[in-house]
Design an enzyme around this catalytic site. Structure first.
Site, PDB file in Angstrom:
ATOM      1  N   CYS A 163       0.783  -1.221   0.173  1.00 57.09           N
ATOM      2  CA  CYS A 163      -0.035  -0.091   0.051  1.00 57.09           C
ATOM      3  C   CYS A 163       0.857   1.312   0.029  1.00 57.09           C
ATOM      4  O   CYS A 163       0.381   2.357   0.162  1.00 57.09           O
ATOM      5  CB  CYS A 163      -0.763  -0.074   1.298  1.00 57.09           C
ATOM      6  N   HIS A 301      -2.939   7.788   6.443  1.00 60.40           N
ATOM      7  CA  HIS A 301      -2.920   6.228   5.675  1.00 60.40           C
ATOM      8  C   HIS A 301      -4.321   6.013   6.410  1.00 60.40           C
ATOM      9  O   HIS A 301      -4.982   5.528   5.514  1.00 60.40           O
ATOM     10  CB  HIS A 301      -2.001   5.098   6.121  1.00 60.40           C
ATOM     11  N   GLU A 312      -0.849   4.796  13.933  1.00 60.22           N
ATOM     12  CA  GLU A 312      -0.559   5.939  13.205  1.00 60.22           C
ATOM     13  C   GLU A 312      -0.948   7.295  13.951  1.00 60.22           C
ATOM     14  O   GLU A 312       0.045   8.132  13.860  1.00 60.22           O
ATOM     15  CB  GLU A 312      -1.336   6.047  12.062  1.00 60.22           C
ATOM     16  N   LYS A 334      -9.847   7.794   2.748  1.00 56.11           N
ATOM     17  CA  LYS A 334     -10.375   6.128   2.569  1.00 56.11           C
ATOM     18  C   LYS A 334     -11.767   6.157   3.088  1.00 56.11           C
ATOM     19  O   LYS A 334     -12.385   5.061   2.694  1.00 56.11           O
ATOM     20  CB  LYS A 334      -9.289   5.309   3.278  1.00 56.11           C
ATOM     21  N   HIS A 339      -9.908   1.650   0.215  1.00 60.59           N
ATOM     22  CA  HIS A 339      -8.653   1.532   0.204  1.00 60.59           C
ATOM     23  C   HIS A 339      -8.014   1.265  -1.157  1.00 60.59           C
ATOM     24  O   HIS A 339      -8.260  -0.105  -1.509  1.00 60.59           O
ATOM     25  CB  HIS A 339      -8.133   0.509   1.366  1.00 60.59           C
ATOM     26  N   PHE A 399       1.785  -3.736   3.943  1.00 60.93           N
ATOM     27  CA  PHE A 399       2.306  -5.060   4.576  1.00 60.93           C
ATOM     28  C   PHE A 399       3.851  -5.158   4.120  1.00 60.93           C
ATOM     29  O   PHE A 399       4.415  -4.910   3.213  1.00 60.93           O
ATOM     30  CB  PHE A 399       1.430  -6.139   3.580  1.00 60.93           C
TER      31      PHE A 399
END
Length: 413
Positions: A163, A301, A312, A334, A339, A399
């Site tokens: 991502c 994010h 975050e 998002k 996403h 990831f």
């Protein structure tokens, strides 16, 4: 060292296609998350996504036959690039094409084509496999097709870092211009994985929301239960300041900072206290020579996952200190589109450029009951906010523990 500015933006996202239209829809606070129509998701725990509606790839190609070469993610990229070129009123000389390049982040590539081709293989045999199968599915074909279409003969490659893919793409493209190796770079991301395998894989990880309505993506809300998948593309035209000035181009913003780090911790879970995100943000601000208190907006994010959202915000508090709760605006777009995986960083960097140019910050939708852990942060809940933004941070984490942060700044001569 050359300064790098953004002179064109193109969106193909669930909120719309174009430049100003998707932006206006984002500001309106309308959710683009809908029941999945790409396949029958009746038996899936998650049955909603951010789909790009009404998209016809053939409309964006001069040679309609080329559609057979393109998976949906590459079609999105071609369309977003055409929009960005037109927005920038960009024309290249043959000499400039020698160094101009395309770097496009893609996370998973052509899942639609892989699944459909596997069905052909098992039902009709190997001889019925489309000869364009491999060129359709490999992730670098978004950049490759853009390069072919616009005859860009400089660097042409894909960044794949989950991502963070398209945030890395923009950061790396910026470095090419900074070093004087190119005057123009096309950068951003593309993704289209709303397919049985894509949705099923994330469901198997228990990563997706089971809420199954338009409010399913709810970053920082106590009721969040996972993210919602989206699809689309955003492409940015990056130019050296000297070239943009020479042609009198409109400048949305300047790319002033880029930071990248690794959690070196876990394949899916963020590092404790958001330590890796902290290092990426600090590196980005140091690169830009901008102090934390000068930043007006963070496009987080903010995926709507229980752990990711909190780690975050811990990182934001660490980096920004007292400023985190005294003037810093933070939102997650998002919440309205889902996403977009490998395309997320490109979309969100483009949103930051629009926020600077338009003087407004898109809202975080569905934040009805904020998690106590985010107390004191201004998360721009429900309604867009007018604000003069001089510096905006765009965070992208993926990831494998990969982190990328970009800083966009109001252009000042």
């Amino acid at each position: 060292m050359e300064r790098v500015v953004i002179t064109g933006l193109g969106f193909v996202i669930p909120n719309g296609t174009g430049t100003l239209e998707p932006w206006r829809h984002l500001l309106s606070g309308q959710s683009a998350i809908v029941p999945i129509t790409h396949f029958d998701a009746t038996e899936y725990p998650c049955r909603v996504a951010g789909e790009v509606k009404g998209f016809e790839g053939e409309k964006w190609l001069a040679d309609k036959r080329k559609i057979r070469e393109l998976d949906r993610f590459s079609q999105f990229a071609i369309a977003a690039t055409k929009i960005a070129f037109e927005d920038a009123q960009l024309e290249l000389t043959e000499e400039e094409r020698e160094s101009a390049g395309a770097i496009v982040g893609v996370g998973l590539g052509g899942l639609h084509t892989i699944e459909n081709t596997h069905t052909v293989l098992t039902t009709k045999g190997m001889k019925r496999i489309n000869p364009y199968f491999i060129p359709q599915v490999i992730a670098n074909m978004a950049a490759g097709q853009i390069s072919i279409h616009y005859r860009l003969k400089g660097p042409n490659f894909c960044t794949t870092s989950a991502c963070s893919s398209s945030a890395h793409a923009i950061g790396e493209a910026t470095q090419w211009i900074r070093r004087g190796l190119a005057d123009v770079m096309i950068a951003g991301g593309a993704e289209s994985t709303i397919s049985p395998l894509g949705v099923g894989g994330f469901c198997a990880m228990h990563a997706l929301s089971k809420r199954n309505d338009a409010t399913a993506s709810r970053p920082w809300d106590v009721g969040r239960d996972g993210f919602v998948m989206g699809e689309g593309s955003a492409i940015l035209v990056l130019e050296s300041l000297s070239r943009a000035r020479k042609r009198g181009a409109k400048i949305y913003a300047e790319v002033t900072g880029y930071g990248a780090s690794s959690d070196a911790h876990h394949i899916t879970q963020p590092a404790p206290e958001g330590e890796g995100a902290v290092r990426a943000m600090k590196m980005c601000l140091k690169d830009a020579r901008v102090s934390p208190e000068k930043v007006g907006y963070v496009n987080a994010h903010g995926t709507s996952t229980p752990q990711g959202d909190i780690q975050e915000t811990k990182a934001i508090r660490t980096v920004f200190g007292a400023h985190a709760t005294s003037g810093l605006l933070v939102s997650s777009t998002k919440s309205s589109m889902g996403h977009l995986l490998g395309a997320a960083g490109g979309v969100e960097a483009a949103i930051c450029a629009m926020a600077i140019d338009q003087g407004a910050v898109p809202p975080t939708l569905n934040l009805n009951e904020p998690d106590p852990a985010v107390e004191g942060l201004d998360l721009v809940a429900h309604t867009a906010r007018d604000a003069k933004i001089d510096h905006a941070v765009s965070n992208s984490f993926g990831f494998g523990g990969t982190n990328a942060t970009l800083l966009l700044s109001r252009f000042s001569g």
